[in-house]
Design an enzyme around this catalytic site. Structure first.
Site, PDB file in Angstrom:
ATOM      1  N   LYS A  48       0.448  14.562   0.488  1.00 47.06           N
ATOM      2  CA  LYS A  48      -1.002  14.775   0.576  1.00 47.06           C
ATOM      3  C   LYS A  48      -0.788  16.223  -0.106  1.00 47.06           C
ATOM      4  CE  LYS A  48      -2.783  10.723   2.915  1.00 47.06           C
ATOM      5  NZ  LYS A  48      -3.513   9.418   2.534  1.00 47.06           N
ATOM      6  N   LYS A  75     -15.147   7.742  -2.930  1.00 46.26           N
ATOM      7  CA  LYS A  75     -16.325   8.262  -2.421  1.00 46.26           C
ATOM      8  C   LYS A  75     -17.106   9.310  -3.287  1.00 46.26           C
ATOM      9  CE  LYS A  75     -14.424   5.572   1.195  1.00 46.26           C
ATOM     10  NZ  LYS A  75     -13.258   5.919   2.369  1.00 46.26           N
ATOM     11  N   THR A 121      -8.380   6.452  -2.282  1.00 46.43           N
ATOM     12  CA  THR A 121      -9.950   5.627  -1.850  1.00 46.43           C
ATOM     13  C   THR A 121     -11.230   7.437  -1.726  1.00 46.43           C
ATOM     14  OG1 THR A 121      -9.470   4.704   0.332  1.00 46.43           O
ATOM     15  CG2 THR A 121      -9.279   3.685  -1.609  1.00 46.43           C
ATOM     16  N   HIS A 136       0.650  -1.489   0.143  1.00 47.56           N
ATOM     17  CA  HIS A 136      -0.187   0.143   0.081  1.00 47.56           C
ATOM     18  C   HIS A 136       0.922   1.188   0.024  1.00 47.56           C
ATOM     19  CE1 HIS A 136      -3.836  -2.197   1.135  1.00 47.56           C
ATOM     20  NE2 HIS A 136      -3.043  -2.731   1.424  1.00 47.56           N
ATOM     21  N   LYS A 196      -9.078  13.498   5.028  1.00 43.77           N
ATOM     22  CA  LYS A 196      -8.088  12.452   4.688  1.00 43.77           C
ATOM     23  C   LYS A 196      -6.813  12.414   5.528  1.00 43.77           C
ATOM     24  CE  LYS A 196      -6.929  13.823   0.073  1.00 43.77           C
ATOM     25  NZ  LYS A 196      -6.862  12.144  -0.696  1.00 43.77           N
ATOM     26  N   ARG A 197      -6.209  11.495   5.675  1.00 44.82           N
ATOM     27  CA  ARG A 197      -5.196  12.020   7.228  1.00 44.82           C
ATOM     28  C   ARG A 197      -3.970  13.126   6.240  1.00 44.82           C
ATOM     29  NH1 ARG A 197      -4.292   7.991  11.153  1.00 44.82           N
ATOM     30  NH2 ARG A 197      -1.946   9.502  11.167  1.00 44.82           N
TER      31      ARG A 197
HETATM   32  C1  26Q Z   1       3.252  -0.556  10.319  1.00 38.19           C
HETATM   33  C2  26Q Z   1       3.776   0.133  11.465  1.00 38.19           C
HETATM   34  C3  26Q Z   1       4.218   0.494  12.793  1.00 38.19           C
HETATM   35  C4  26Q Z   1       3.084   1.442  12.732  1.00 38.19           C
HETATM   36  C5  26Q Z   1       2.513   1.448  11.802  1.00 38.19           C
HETATM   37  C6  26Q Z   1       2.086   0.996  10.308  1.00 38.19           C
HETATM   38  C7  26Q Z   1       0.893   1.733   9.582  1.00 38.19           C
HETATM   39  C8  26Q Z   1       0.441   1.487   9.966  1.00 38.19           C
HETATM   40  C9  26Q Z   1      -0.699   2.036   9.327  1.00 38.19           C
HETATM   41  C10 26Q Z   1       1.960   1.395   8.861  1.00 38.19           C
HETATM   42  C11 26Q Z   1       0.976   1.904   7.599  1.00 38.19           C
HETATM   43  C12 26Q Z   1      -0.542   2.888   8.102  1.00 38.19           C
HETATM   44  C13 26Q Z   1      -1.470   2.940   7.214  1.00 38.19           C
HETATM   45  C14 26Q Z   1      -1.065   3.259   5.313  1.00 38.19           C
HETATM   46  C15 26Q Z   1      -2.653   3.444   4.366  1.00 38.19           C
HETATM   47  O1  26Q Z   1      -3.304   3.912   5.022  1.00 38.19           O
HETATM   48  N1  26Q Z   1      -2.306   3.520   3.287  1.00 38.19           N
HETATM   49  C16 26Q Z   1      -3.396   3.697   2.386  1.00 38.19           C
HETATM   50  O2  26Q Z   1      -3.977   2.568   1.411  1.00 38.19           O
HETATM   51  C17 26Q Z   1      -5.005   3.420   1.032  1.00 38.19           C
HETATM   52  C18 26Q Z   1      -5.840   1.610   0.796  1.00 38.19           C
HETATM   53  O3  26Q Z   1      -5.277   0.395  -0.196  1.00 38.19           O
HETATM   54  C19 26Q Z   1      -4.487   3.916  -0.226  1.00 38.19           C
HETATM   55  O4  26Q Z   1      -5.749   4.210  -0.920  1.00 38.19           O
HETATM   56  C20 26Q Z   1      -4.089   4.773   0.085  1.00 38.19           C
HETATM   57  O5  26Q Z   1      -3.051   5.598  -0.720  1.00 38.19           O
HETATM   58  C21 26Q Z   1      -2.643   4.570   1.202  1.00 38.19           C
HETATM   59  O6  26Q Z   1      -1.840   5.403   1.597  1.00 38.19           O
END
Ligand code: 26Q
Length: 820
Positions: A567, A673, A669, A370, A561-562
């Site tokens: 972004k 929406k 995503t 991702h 979004k985050r």
């Molecule tokens: C990893 C290790 C330690 C702590 C936290 C994490 C961690 C947690 C969540 C790393 C990444 C995430 C989330 C990532 C994320 O939401 N990515 C998004 O995924 C979407 C679904 O595929 C995409 O549409 C977005 O582009 C992407 O940014």
């Protein structure tokens, strides 16, 4: 067992009886008065919500059992994810079970609207953002397509933090979402599983002289499953989301007790229970935190053992049919330790040979990536593994040794390749590369949008692509049209159904049929009325949460979004400042009045993201207080953006901001929406934006900015100061920022932001893309002035959104990867 079940009235009551109003109403009253022991409906609706949830759950349980019984001997997929951003379940169950009318009629007797009662439910916010919500949309689609997919995750006691904005700053508050209980979950303590930590590895010689390894003196933790029902859309299928809670084992306490330290032993319970206490609120990896690694291993081990137990119940311990009956989809590298854990279970617990175990593992594991940000790739210090998971480390070393032999065959004598591809990154502090484990151990590696997959193959994972081109494939993300159109946008759904019937809800490709009405005046009129109605709902929410008053006659320009530098919420706010500057200078003749809404959470440790939130809030305050501006521009930062607020936000949007630096957003995503709900997109050629633009045709999309393949050459000679000097508009913006106009009483607080924009190493090329963004925004203004034209483009966006249904995505996962 059978006898007991027939005694239970609800289990063998006919479905049509269960769903009719009389039975429903009787059950609701019984749960309200007896299960919960209440007599009067109170203002807060907490108890009525609970009684309603239990009444609906009863109906799900019957279909749930039936679904399970029909699947005794079928292939199944385990979706393993550290995150599930489910949002509320009540509205979703009512929709998917087709209970809307029954529930509304029943609540009439309580003088309540469904919408009021719904508010009593806390969002299940067990995720950060896109990746977690994708998992939730996928579960909805799997159930709606009647696919045997079980979700495995963690039952965090505290989900994503609640965000408060105070003096423009983000404050984080714990999300105690289980405080009032969770009526949707059913615990199954009898199916608890032991997960090992710490200890050491002994080499044992068997009587026959063979050596094998034993992981001993471990501190075990219990994984207790809590099951949540996942109803399909009107198909009587109910799938399962199994969330694990960590608990201390009894004998763990007892040994301490025998040593004479009873209180310490009981206090130790905390250590085990900490594992599932809280979701990590970072959406890029935070490297090296031991508790996070414990969460990852806990989830992976419990889920694999559970799957193996189910397999053995049906097929015994020969494992001949294991590959035929199972596949595992890893949601990013977070559960990728499952590769090594499956090897351990097969070898240590079931005495399979290495080669046999490796063959089963690499035929069942599949990995979804991702992110393209290299700094976001997960790594763990070898030292941490030595201490926490010694047996797993041995297995990783062995996988690596065998893999590097393969690398040597492909690239003989090439030490660089050995170093680049190794599962272990050498250096001062050796680290384990989780993405490498995931790729080596999987038969499928997929990206989440066409551009993203292409960049994975050409860049980040190019070495692996050369080794195994057949593993790599694309699965463009999607979102569920049940929650993201049917449920959240009632007026638009009703209008659509009045023309093409209701079958689009289950078969979303049919949405393209509304294209036939793009020139129909009454349809266009209805389309605008629906948007107006949805804007009024958002106006109320914005007013209530920020005190800012939006105007239904203005364009709603939204970015939620985050908060992340890539972004580029910063680019958005620079444009807002540019509009404000024009207003101050009296250059308003070409401006189309806008309400700009921005929302999102920053990781608590991400200083720059928090600065950006502060800037947005200060700019909003300044503009909203300026009487000259209010006719043209209003700005708000909506606090605590989450799934439930998106259900109000996306139906009301005119313009969707998808403005990431090209090549950085894997897919997005939220963009989908907004499109489904008829918003037009202003965006870069990034992630799924590219596919959105292709689907809707370029003239219905506002494009700007550098492309992914231009970015690296732009960076080589990037001089933002010059770009600013050559752009009168951006100069004006920088002047306002640098003069402290938005922070008169807080000098210097935005210095780091100003520096970042002017930095020749600015990774995100904010200044570079500004003029092109500004120009695209003026095109937006032009089109919006022609309401008929705008409405046509809006209809075309919804009509073209069929391929962004997660049903479409899941069909591809099912056909190409899972072979269900
Ligand atoms: C990893 C290790 C330690 C702590 C936290 C994490 C961690 C947690 C969540 C790393 C990444 C995430 C989330 C990532 C994320 O939401 N990515 C998004 O995924 C979407 C679904 O595929 C995409 O549409 C977005 O582009 C992407 O940014």
């Amino acid at each position: 067992m059978t006898k007991k079940m027939t005694e239970c009235k609800i289990a063998d009551t006919d479905n049509s009886v269960l769903m009719n109003k009389a039975t429903f109403s009787e059950d609701l009253a019984r749960h309200f008065h007896f299960t919960l022991g209440r007599d009067k409906v109170q203002e807060s609706h907490d108890y009525l919500y609970n009684a309603l949830a239990i009444t609906i759950r009863d109906r799900l349980v019957a279909q749930w059992r039936e679904t399970r019984n029909n699947r005794r001997n079928t292939r199944r997929v385990s979706y393993i994810s550290l995150e599930y951003l489910m949002g509320r379940a009540l509205n979703n169950s009512v929709l998917n079970l087709g209970l809307d009318e029954t529930v509304r009629n029943t609540l009439f007797d309580y003088c309540c609207e469904l919408e009021e009662v719904e508010q009593a439910e806390h969002d299940a916010g067990l995720g950060n953002g896109g990746l977690g919500r994708l998992a939730a949309c996928f579960l909805d689609s799997c159930a709606s397509l009647a696919l045997p997919v079980i979700g495995y995750g963690i039952r965090y006691e505290y989900g994503m933090f609640n965000q408060q904005i105070k003096n423009g700053h983000q404050l984080e508050h714990p999300d105690n979402w289980l405080r009032n209980g969770n009526p949707w979950e059913i615990a199954a303590p009898e199916k608890a599983i032991r997960v090992k930590f710490f200890g050491h590895v002994d080499v044992i010689t068997s009587k026959s002289g063979e050596q094998y390894r034993q992981w001993n003196n471990t501190h075990d933790v219990l994984a207790v499953p809590f099951d949540m029902p996942i109803p399909g859309y009107r198909n009587e299928i109910v799938n399962t989301l199994r969330l694990w809670k960590s608990e201390a084992t009894d004998e763990f306490d007892l040994s301490e007790f025998n040593a004479g330290s009873y209180t310490e032993a009981v206090a130790r319970k905390n250590l085990a229970e900490q594992i599932t206490m809280v979701l990590y609120p970072n959406d890029t990896s935070e490297n090296g935190k031991e508790l996070r690694l414990r969460q990852q291993y806990f989830l992976s081990s419990a889920s694999l053992q559970d799957t193996i137990n189910t397999y053995i119940e049906n097929h015994g311990t020969t494992f001949d049919k294991f590959v035929e009956m199972n596949a595992f989809q890893l949601n990013d590298t977070h559960p990728s330790i499952a590769v090594a854990e499956l090897m351990r279970l097969l070898i240590d617990d079931y005495q399979l040979s290495w080669d046999r175990a490796w063959s089963l593992t690499t035929q069942t594991m599949a990995y979804t990536n991702h992110t393209l940000l290299p700094e976001a790739l997960e790594k763990w210090p070898v030292k941490l593994f030595e201490h926490l998971l010694p047996r797993i480390l041995e297995i990783i070393y062995e996988i690596n040794a065998r893999f590097l032999k393969q690398v040597a065959v492909q690239w003989p004598g090439d030490n660089n390749k050995q170093r680049e591809l190794s599962l272990i990154e050498e250096g001062h502090e050796p680290q384990i590369r989780m993405a490498h484990i995931a790729i080596v151990g999987s038969f499928s590696v997929n990206g989440v949008a066409a551009l993203h997959t292409k960049l994975l193959k050409e860049g980040l994972f190019n070495n692996f692509y050369q080794l195994w081109p057949e593993k790599f494939n694309n699965k463009t993300n999607g979102v569920t049209p049940r929650r993201w159109l049917s449920h959240c946008n009632d007026t638009l759904s009703t209008l659509i159904s009045s023309k093409i019937g209701t079958s689009w809800i289950a078969e979303f490709s049919e949405i393209q049929q509304i294209k036939a009405y793009v020139n129909d005046d009454t349809f266009q009129h209805g389309w605008r009325k629906s948007k107006e109605y949805n804007k009024k709902a958002l106006i109320a929410l914005v007013e209530e949460t920020t005190g800012v008053t939006f105007d239904v006659n203005m364009m709603f320009d939204i970015q939620v979004k985050r908060i992340h530098e890539y972004k580029r919420q910063l680019l958005n706010i620079l444009h807002v400042i540019a509009m404000y500057d024009a207003i101050r200078k009296g250059n308003t003749e070409n401006l189309t009045p806008r309400c700009v809404l921005i929302g999102g959470k920053a990781a608590p440790g991400y200083a720059m993201a928090k600065q950006i939130i502060k800037l947005i809030n200060n700019v909003a305050d300044t503009i909203n207080l300026d009487p000259k501006a209010s006719k043209f521009l209003r700005v708000a930062f909506i606090p605590n953006y989450n799934v439930s607020s998106m259900e109000v936000i996306c139906p009301a949007a005119d313009l969707s901001e998808q403005i990431s630096t090209a090549g950085k957003e894997a897919s997005g995503t939220g963009n989908m929406k907004f499109m489904m709900n008829g918003a037009l997109t202003i965006g870069t050629l990034d992630g799924a934006n590219i596919e959105i633009r292709d689907a809707v045709e370029p003239e219905n999309f506002f494009l700007f900015g550098a492309t992914a393949d231009q970015i690296s050459s732009i960076r080589e000679n990037y001089q933002p100061d010059e770009i600013i000097n050559q752009s009168p508009i951006l100069s004006g913006v920088m002047h306002l920022l640098e003069s402290g106009h938005f922070n008169l009483f807080e000098p210097q607080i935005f210095d780091s932001i100003i520096q970042a924009i002017r930095d020749p190493h600015d990774m995100w090329l904010t200044a570079y893309d500004f003029d092109s963004y500004f120009a695209a925004q003026r095109q937006v203004d032009e089109v919006y002035k022609d309401q008929k034209l705008w409405t046509q483009k809006s209809i075309l966006n919804t009509a073209a959104s069929g391929v962004f249904s997660s049903d479409h995505t899941i069909r591809q996962y099912s056909n190409d990867i899972w072979k269900l």
